[in-house]
Design a protein around this motif. Structure first.
Motif, PDB file in Angstrom:
ATOM      1  N   THR A  15       0.680  -1.475   0.017  1.00 27.24           N
ATOM      2  CA  THR A  15       0.070  -0.015   0.100  1.00 27.24           C
ATOM      3  C   THR A  15       0.974   1.141   0.125  1.00 27.24           C
ATOM      4  OG1 THR A  15      -1.657  -1.128   1.241  1.00 27.24           O
ATOM      5  CG2 THR A  15      -1.784   1.269   1.250  1.00 27.24           C
ATOM      6  N   GLY A  16       0.774   2.117  -1.028  1.00 24.94           N
ATOM      7  CA  GLY A  16       1.273   3.253  -1.483  1.00 24.94           C
ATOM      8  C   GLY A  16       2.916   3.259  -1.491  1.00 24.94           C
ATOM      9  N   ALA A  17       3.460   1.986  -2.116  1.00 24.22           N
ATOM     10  CA  ALA A  17       4.414   1.918  -2.377  1.00 24.22           C
ATOM     11  C   ALA A  17       4.770   1.938  -3.999  1.00 24.22           C
ATOM     12  CB  ALA A  17       5.197   0.447  -1.956  1.00 24.22           C
ATOM     13  N   ASP A  18       3.751   2.133  -4.509  1.00 24.15           N
ATOM     14  CA  ASP A  18       3.815   2.167  -6.088  1.00 24.15           C
ATOM     15  C   ASP A  18       4.607   1.165  -6.747  1.00 24.15           C
ATOM     16  OD1 ASP A  18       2.348   3.828  -7.605  1.00 24.15           O
ATOM     17  OD2 ASP A  18       3.797   5.473  -7.842  1.00 24.15           O
ATOM     18  N   GLY A  19       4.420   0.011  -6.294  1.00 25.30           N
ATOM     19  CA  GLY A  19       5.265  -1.060  -6.984  1.00 25.30           C
ATOM     20  C   GLY A  19       6.631  -1.114  -6.826  1.00 25.30           C
ATOM     21  N   ASP A  20       7.114  -0.293  -6.125  1.00 27.99           N
ATOM     22  CA  ASP A  20       8.597  -0.061  -5.848  1.00 27.99           C
ATOM     23  C   ASP A  20       8.988  -1.333  -4.817  1.00 27.99           C
ATOM     24  OD1 ASP A  20      11.113   0.491  -4.558  1.00 27.99           O
ATOM     25  OD2 ASP A  20      10.954   2.629  -4.392  1.00 27.99           O
ATOM     26  N   SER A  21      10.009  -2.202  -5.205  1.00 31.14           N
ATOM     27  CA  SER A  21      10.197  -3.308  -4.344  1.00 31.14           C
ATOM     28  C   SER A  21      11.114  -2.920  -3.228  1.00 31.14           C
ATOM     29  CB  SER A  21      11.083  -4.409  -5.028  1.00 31.14           C
ATOM     30  OG  SER A  21      10.420  -4.824  -6.190  1.00 31.14           O
ATOM     31  N   GLY A  22      11.820  -1.884  -3.261  1.00 34.82           N
ATOM     32  CA  GLY A  22      12.785  -1.431  -2.121  1.00 34.82           C
ATOM     33  C   GLY A  22      11.582  -0.846  -0.897  1.00 34.82           C
ATOM     34  N   ALA A  23      10.755  -0.030  -1.429  1.00 35.32           N
ATOM     35  CA  ALA A  23       9.830   0.477  -0.293  1.00 35.32           C
ATOM     36  C   ALA A  23       8.908  -0.535   0.044  1.00 35.32           C
ATOM     37  CB  ALA A  23       8.903   1.545  -1.130  1.00 35.32           C
ATOM     38  N   ILE A  24       8.591  -1.691  -0.674  1.00 30.84           N
ATOM     39  CA  ILE A  24       7.828  -2.621   0.003  1.00 30.84           C
ATOM     40  C   ILE A  24       8.494  -3.379   1.051  1.00 30.84           C
ATOM     41  CG2 ILE A  24       6.574  -4.725  -0.707  1.00 30.84           C
ATOM     42  CD1 ILE A  24       6.171  -3.684  -3.484  1.00 30.84           C
ATOM     43  N   MET A  25       9.854  -3.706   0.881  1.00 32.81           N
ATOM     44  CA  MET A  25      10.576  -4.439   1.689  1.00 32.81           C
ATOM     45  C   MET A  25      10.812  -3.611   2.930  1.00 32.81           C
ATOM     46  SD  MET A  25      13.173  -6.618  -0.822  1.00 32.81           S
ATOM     47  CE  MET A  25      13.663  -5.495  -1.898  1.00 32.81           C
ATOM     48  N   GLU A  26      11.151  -2.571   2.826  1.00 34.76           N
ATOM     49  CA  GLU A  26      11.346  -1.560   4.134  1.00 34.76           C
ATOM     50  C   GLU A  26      10.189  -1.662   4.818  1.00 34.76           C
ATOM     51  OE1 GLU A  26      12.594   2.618   3.491  1.00 34.76           O
ATOM     52  OE2 GLU A  26      13.891   1.837   2.008  1.00 34.76           O
ATOM     53  N   ARG A  27       9.021  -1.450   4.432  1.00 31.15           N
ATOM     54  CA  ARG A  27       7.612  -1.544   5.054  1.00 31.15           C
ATOM     55  C   ARG A  27       7.472  -2.875   5.670  1.00 31.15           C
ATOM     56  NH1 ARG A  27       3.524   0.581   7.527  1.00 31.15           N
ATOM     57  NH2 ARG A  27       1.678   0.537   6.735  1.00 31.15           N
ATOM     58  N   LEU A  28       7.670  -3.807   4.877  1.00 31.93           N
ATOM     59  CA  LEU A  28       7.690  -5.427   5.521  1.00 31.93           C
ATOM     60  C   LEU A  28       8.571  -5.511   6.881  1.00 31.93           C
ATOM     61  CD1 LEU A  28       7.165  -7.770   2.692  1.00 31.93           C
ATOM     62  CD2 LEU A  28       5.775  -7.762   4.652  1.00 31.93           C
ATOM     63  N   VAL A  29       9.709  -4.972   6.601  1.00 29.67           N
ATOM     64  CA  VAL A  29      10.614  -5.142   7.842  1.00 29.67           C
ATOM     65  C   VAL A  29       9.795  -4.502   9.081  1.00 29.67           C
ATOM     66  CG1 VAL A  29      12.841  -4.515   8.810  1.00 29.67           C
ATOM     67  CG2 VAL A  29      12.743  -5.620   6.592  1.00 29.67           C
ATOM     68  N   ALA A  30       9.551  -3.210   8.680  1.00 29.56           N
ATOM     69  CA  ALA A  30       8.825  -2.661   9.975  1.00 29.56           C
ATOM     70  C   ALA A  30       7.628  -3.167  10.448  1.00 29.56           C
ATOM     71  CB  ALA A  30       8.605  -0.856   9.427  1.00 29.56           C
ATOM     72  N   LEU A  31       6.756  -3.512   9.469  1.00 30.53           N
ATOM     73  CA  LEU A  31       5.416  -4.305   9.905  1.00 30.53           C
ATOM     74  C   LEU A  31       5.978  -5.506  10.701  1.00 30.53           C
ATOM     75  CD1 LEU A  31       3.579  -4.026   6.664  1.00 30.53           C
ATOM     76  CD2 LEU A  31       2.863  -2.827   8.851  1.00 30.53           C
ATOM     77  N   LEU A  32       6.858  -6.394  10.276  1.00 28.48           N
ATOM     78  CA  LEU A  32       7.214  -7.580  11.051  1.00 28.48           C
ATOM     79  C   LEU A  32       7.926  -7.315  12.472  1.00 28.48           C
ATOM     80  CD1 LEU A  32       8.610  -9.539   8.143  1.00 28.48           C
ATOM     81  CD2 LEU A  32       6.839 -10.278   9.613  1.00 28.48           C
ATOM     82  N   ALA A  33       8.825  -6.135  12.427  1.00 32.68           N
ATOM     83  CA  ALA A  33       9.456  -5.759  13.767  1.00 32.68           C
ATOM     84  C   ALA A  33       8.579  -5.523  14.732  1.00 32.68           C
ATOM     85  CB  ALA A  33      10.402  -4.683  13.322  1.00 32.68           C
ATOM     86  N   ALA A  34       7.256  -4.720  14.370  1.00 36.54           N
ATOM     87  CA  ALA A  34       6.166  -4.629  15.404  1.00 36.54           C
ATOM     88  C   ALA A  34       5.523  -5.762  15.910  1.00 36.54           C
ATOM     89  CB  ALA A  34       5.200  -3.509  14.699  1.00 36.54           C
ATOM     90  N   ARG A  35       5.927  -7.036  15.444  1.00 37.50           N
ATOM     91  CA  ARG A  35       5.157  -8.079  15.749  1.00 37.50           C
ATOM     92  C   ARG A  35       5.910  -9.275  16.712  1.00 37.50           C
ATOM     93  NH1 ARG A  35       0.987 -10.450  12.383  1.00 37.50           N
ATOM     94  NH2 ARG A  35      -0.063  -8.824  11.224  1.00 37.50           N
ATOM     95  N   ASP A  36       5.534 -10.074  17.241  1.00 37.13           N
ATOM     96  CA  ASP A  36       6.000 -10.893  18.072  1.00 37.13           C
ATOM     97  C   ASP A  36       7.012 -11.750  17.414  1.00 37.13           C
ATOM     98  OD1 ASP A  36       5.855 -14.091  19.370  1.00 37.13           O
ATOM     99  OD2 ASP A  36       5.615 -12.142  21.013  1.00 37.13           O
ATOM    100  N   VAL A  37       8.213 -12.294  18.326  1.00 40.80           N
ATOM    101  CA  VAL A  37       9.053 -12.797  17.623  1.00 40.80           C
ATOM    102  C   VAL A  37       8.575 -14.158  16.857  1.00 40.80           C
ATOM    103  CG1 VAL A  37      11.119 -11.568  18.807  1.00 40.80           C
ATOM    104  CG2 VAL A  37      10.062 -13.764  19.690  1.00 40.80           C
ATOM    105  N   THR A  38       7.725 -14.728  17.317  1.00 37.85           N
ATOM    106  CA  THR A  38       7.378 -15.817  16.929  1.00 37.85           C
ATOM    107  C   THR A  38       6.562 -15.883  15.544  1.00 37.85           C
ATOM    108  OG1 THR A  38       4.992 -16.052  18.087  1.00 37.85           O
ATOM    109  CG2 THR A  38       7.008 -17.258  19.064  1.00 37.85           C
TER     110      THR A  38
END
Length: 177
Positions: A15-38
């Protein structure tokens, strides 16, 4: 992590990354880091299961045509890029690799020579885990890849036309008259 959760995270990152793989990956890292380690570990396990399920000779042939060649690592990175395109696109490409010819980015690549790889996807969970815990993610067993027996000669233009006609129309020179 369940399949729906895995793909929902990817959709949210898109969402909002306009297909930019780098932006999608940065956002995924941030989203995952906010979750439980499991959940981070679960994402990594699911990622490898999805990659194993997409380890197919016909999809490799498509990646070979699109990227102008494709090593085994290149095929891994291509599938990582494909994963970032979302669940529907990924599933359709695994089911029918020739369907990739309908994607605007692929059609554009036939003119520009752009290549599609996102190998950094392989490290998303580790990066998120490190960000969340300031430590390394424990090693995990990954899904085994199937043995591929049904290769065709990706350099043979006639085989390419038979196996992947729509992609071959974009990436293979027309036969001499």
């Amino acid at each position: 992590m369940r399949t729906d959760e895995f793909w929902a995270l990817i959709d949210e990152a898109r969402t909002g990354a306009d297909g930019d793989s780098g932006a999608i990956m940065e956002r995924l890292v941030a989203l995952l880091a906010a979750r439980d380690v499991t959940e981070i570990e679960g994402f990594d396990q699911h990622l490898w299961r999805v990659l194993a399920a997409s380890y197919r000779a016909d999809l490799w042939g498509a990646a070979y045509l699109i990227n102008g060649g494709c090593s085994d690592d290149g095929f891994e990175y291509f599938r990582c890029w494909l994963l970032l395109q979302g669940r529907a696109t990924f599933a359709q490409a695994v089911k029918d690799p020739d369907s990739l010819a309908g994607l605007p980015a692929i059609r554009q690549a036939a003119v520009t020579g752009a290549e599609f790889e996102a190998g950094e996807v392989l490290h998303l969970a580790r990066n998120a885990y490190r960000k969340a815990t300031a430590s390394e993610m424990p090693e995990q067993e990954h899904a085994a890849y199937p043995k591929l027996d049904e290769f065709w000669d990706f350099d043979d233009e006639e085989s390419a036309r038979r196996q992947l006609p729509r992609l071959a129309a974009l990436f293979v020179e027309p036969p001499a008259e």
